[in-house]
Design a protein around this motif. Structure first.
Motif, short mmCIF file in Angstrom:
data_model
loop_
_atom_site.label_atom_id
_atom_site.label_comp_id
_atom_site.label_asym_id
_atom_site.label_seq_id
_atom_site.Cartn_x
_atom_site.Cartn_y
_atom_site.Cartn_z
N ALA A 17 1.80 3.77 6.77
CA ALA A 17 0.55 4.29 6.22
C ALA A 17 -0.65 3.42 6.61
N GLY A 18 -0.46 2.10 6.60
CA GLY A 18 -1.55 1.20 6.95
C GLY A 18 -2.00 1.39 8.39
N GLN A 19 -1.03 1.55 9.29
CA GLN A 19 -1.36 1.74 10.70
C GLN A 19 -2.08 3.07 10.92
N ILE A 20 -1.64 4.11 10.19
CA ILE A 20 -2.28 5.43 10.30
C ILE A 20 -3.74 5.35 9.85
N LEU A 21 -3.98 4.67 8.72
CA LEU A 21 -5.34 4.54 8.21
C LEU A 21 -6.22 3.75 9.18
N ASN A 22 -5.65 2.71 9.75
CA ASN A 22 -6.41 1.92 10.74
C ASN A 22 -6.74 2.75 11.98
N TYR A 23 -5.78 3.60 12.39
CA TYR A 23 -5.99 4.46 13.55
C TYR A 23 -7.12 5.46 13.28
N ILE A 24 -7.09 6.09 12.08
CA ILE A 24 -8.14 7.04 11.70
C ILE A 24 -9.49 6.34 11.62
N GLY A 25 -9.47 5.12 11.05
CA GLY A 25 -10.71 4.35 10.94
C GLY A 25 -11.31 4.03 12.30
N ASP A 26 -10.45 3.65 13.24
CA ASP A 26 -10.93 3.33 14.59
C ASP A 26 -11.51 4.56 15.26
N LYS A 27 -10.80 5.69 15.13
CA LYS A 27 -11.28 6.95 15.73
C LYS A 27 -12.62 7.35 15.14
N TYR A 28 -12.73 7.26 13.80
CA TYR A 28 -13.98 7.62 13.13
C TYR A 28 -15.12 6.72 13.60
N HIS A 29 -14.82 5.43 13.74
CA HIS A 29 -15.84 4.48 14.19
C HIS A 29 -16.32 4.84 15.59
N ASN A 30 -15.39 5.20 16.47
CA ASN A 30 -15.75 5.57 17.83
C ASN A 30 -16.58 6.84 17.88
N VAL A 31 -16.17 7.85 17.09
CA VAL A 31 -16.93 9.10 17.02
C VAL A 31 -18.32 8.85 16.46
N GLY A 32 -18.39 8.03 15.42
CA GLY A 32 -19.68 7.69 14.82
C GLY A 32 -20.60 6.99 15.80
N PHE A 33 -20.02 6.10 16.59
CA PHE A 33 -20.80 5.38 17.59
C PHE A 33 -21.37 6.34 18.63
N LEU A 34 -20.53 7.26 19.12
CA LEU A 34 -20.97 8.24 20.11
C LEU A 34 -22.03 9.18 19.54
N LEU A 35 -21.81 9.61 18.28
CA LEU A 35 -22.75 10.51 17.63
C LEU A 35 -24.12 9.85 17.44
N GLU A 36 -24.09 8.59 17.02
CA GLU A 36 -25.35 7.89 16.81
C GLU A 36 -26.09 7.67 18.12
N ARG A 37 -25.34 7.46 19.20
CA ARG A 37 -25.97 7.29 20.51
C ARG A 37 -26.66 8.58 20.94
N GLN A 38 -25.98 9.73 20.73
CA GLN A 38 -26.58 11.02 21.06
C GLN A 38 -27.78 11.32 20.16
N TRP A 39 -27.66 10.92 18.91
CA TRP A 39 -28.77 11.11 17.97
C TRP A 39 -29.99 10.32 18.43
N ASN A 40 -29.78 9.11 18.87
CA ASN A 40 -30.90 8.29 19.33
C ASN A 40 -31.51 8.83 20.61
N ASN A 41 -30.67 9.44 21.45
CA ASN A 41 -31.21 10.10 22.65
C ASN A 41 -32.14 11.25 22.26
N LEU A 42 -31.76 11.97 21.21
CA LEU A 42 -32.59 13.08 20.72
C LEU A 42 -33.90 12.54 20.15
N ILE A 43 -33.82 11.45 19.39
CA ILE A 43 -35.02 10.85 18.80
C ILE A 43 -35.94 10.31 19.90
N ASP A 44 -35.36 9.84 21.01
CA ASP A 44 -36.18 9.40 22.14
C ASP A 44 -37.06 10.53 22.66
N ILE A 45 -36.52 11.75 22.60
CA ILE A 45 -37.26 12.93 23.07
C ILE A 45 -38.31 13.35 22.04
N ILE A 46 -37.90 13.39 20.77
CA ILE A 46 -38.80 13.86 19.70
C ILE A 46 -39.85 12.82 19.37
#
Length: 297
Positions: free
Chosen positions: A3-32
């Motif tokens: 269970a601990g490894q699964i939670l860590n795996y989900i946490g890492d994936k969420y962190h990576n998705v969040g990082f990519l999303l925030e980068r795209q968000w900032n690209n949008l703000i650069d335009i606006i």
């Protein structure tokens, strides 16, 4: 994996998705741009219109051309608006455009300076909220929406108000997606804009959350007004369509307060066999009462 490894795996994936999303968000703000007023006022207007008209386009294609024929069987009120009258459609589209721009932009400006600037600018625009915060805001605002929408909507059906304001929206007894926000400007302000803005201000939502909720709410509301109930469609579609055809039932968003106040009605398609038989019995009783009254006259 434990269970601990699964939670860590989900946490890492969420962190990576969040990082990519925030980068795209900032690209949008650069335009606006970083000006909060432009992001909140013009950005919100752009999201509203983009989501609305892109989604309306495919529904409207079906309403005008009656194609593909395979979807006609999913029409809730067959023969009504099949096809939709062009003149009536154009009038509806112009009204929605007016509400989104002439009414909407000044209202977003006022709401920004009275609510969002004070309550929601506590974190930088470029810094996205956590997933937990986004989900919390959406759940709370959705619950609040059921309350304010039910009571304000029901108030607009009061005989002293209805014919002056809400009657315009009910000109479409068999609604279509493109006229979801076809309404009197006062209704758009006091039912569609102010209450949900107060909810966002209450929970101090980030503009990203507001745009996400706005997107989901528009898609859901347009489905409810589309006139089509596809397989696995939400029950709210027939629920709200019935409100347009019968007027005095199903005022809310989810049906919770309608059930509490006795204004909830199911469409006959959604009824269980036992409920349908009861409905028939009620209609027979109503007819017999009417017949007795007519005989006594």
């Amino acid at each position: 994996m434990n269970a601990g490894q699964i939670l860590n795996y989900i946490g890492d994936k969420y962190h990576n998705v969040g990082f990519l999303l925030e980068r795209q968000w900032n690209n949008l703000i650069d335009i606006i741009g970083d000006d909060p007023q432009i992001v909140w006022v013009l950005g919100t207007t752009a999201v509203f219109m983009l989501v609305y008209w892109l989604n309306a386009s495919w529904y409207t294609f079906m309403d005008i051309t009656l194609k593909p024929k395979s979807v006609r069987k999913y029409k809730i009120q067959p023969t009504k608006n099949e096809p939709v009258e062009r003149k009536k459609l154009i009038e509806g589209v112009l009204n929605v455009l007016m509400n989104q721009t002439i009414v909407g932009i000044p209202m977003y400006f006022i709401l920004y300076h009275t609510l969002f600037k004070v309550r929601c600018n506590t974190t930088p625009i470029r810094e996205l909220p956590t997933l937990q915060k986004v989900l919390f805001d959406i759940v709370v605002v959705s619950i609040l929406e059921e309350f304010y929408f039910y009571y304000i909507h029901r108030l607009m059906h009061h005989k002293s108000i209805y014919k002056y304001v809400h009657k315009k929206h009910h000109e479409w007894t068999a609604p279509i997606a493109a006229i979801t926000f076809y309404c009197h400007p006062l209704e758009h302000i006091f039912l569609n804009l102010i209450p949900v803005s107060l909810s966002f201000a209450l929970v101090r939502s980030h503009v990203f959350t507001v745009w996400l909720f706005l997107t989901l709410a528009i898609l859901n509301s347009m489905a409810d007004h589309s006139g089509y109930s596809f397989p696995r469609s939400g029950s709210s579609i027939r629920y709200h369509d019935l409100h347009h055809s019968k007027f005095n039932y199903n005022y809310g968003m989810f049906g919770w307060l309608d059930k509490l106040h006795g204004t909830y009605r199911e469409s006959r398609v959604d009824m269980k066999p036992s409920a349908k038989s009861k409905d028939k019995q009620m209609k027979k009783k109503e007819k017999s009462v009417v017949n007795k009254k007519s005989k006594t006259k």
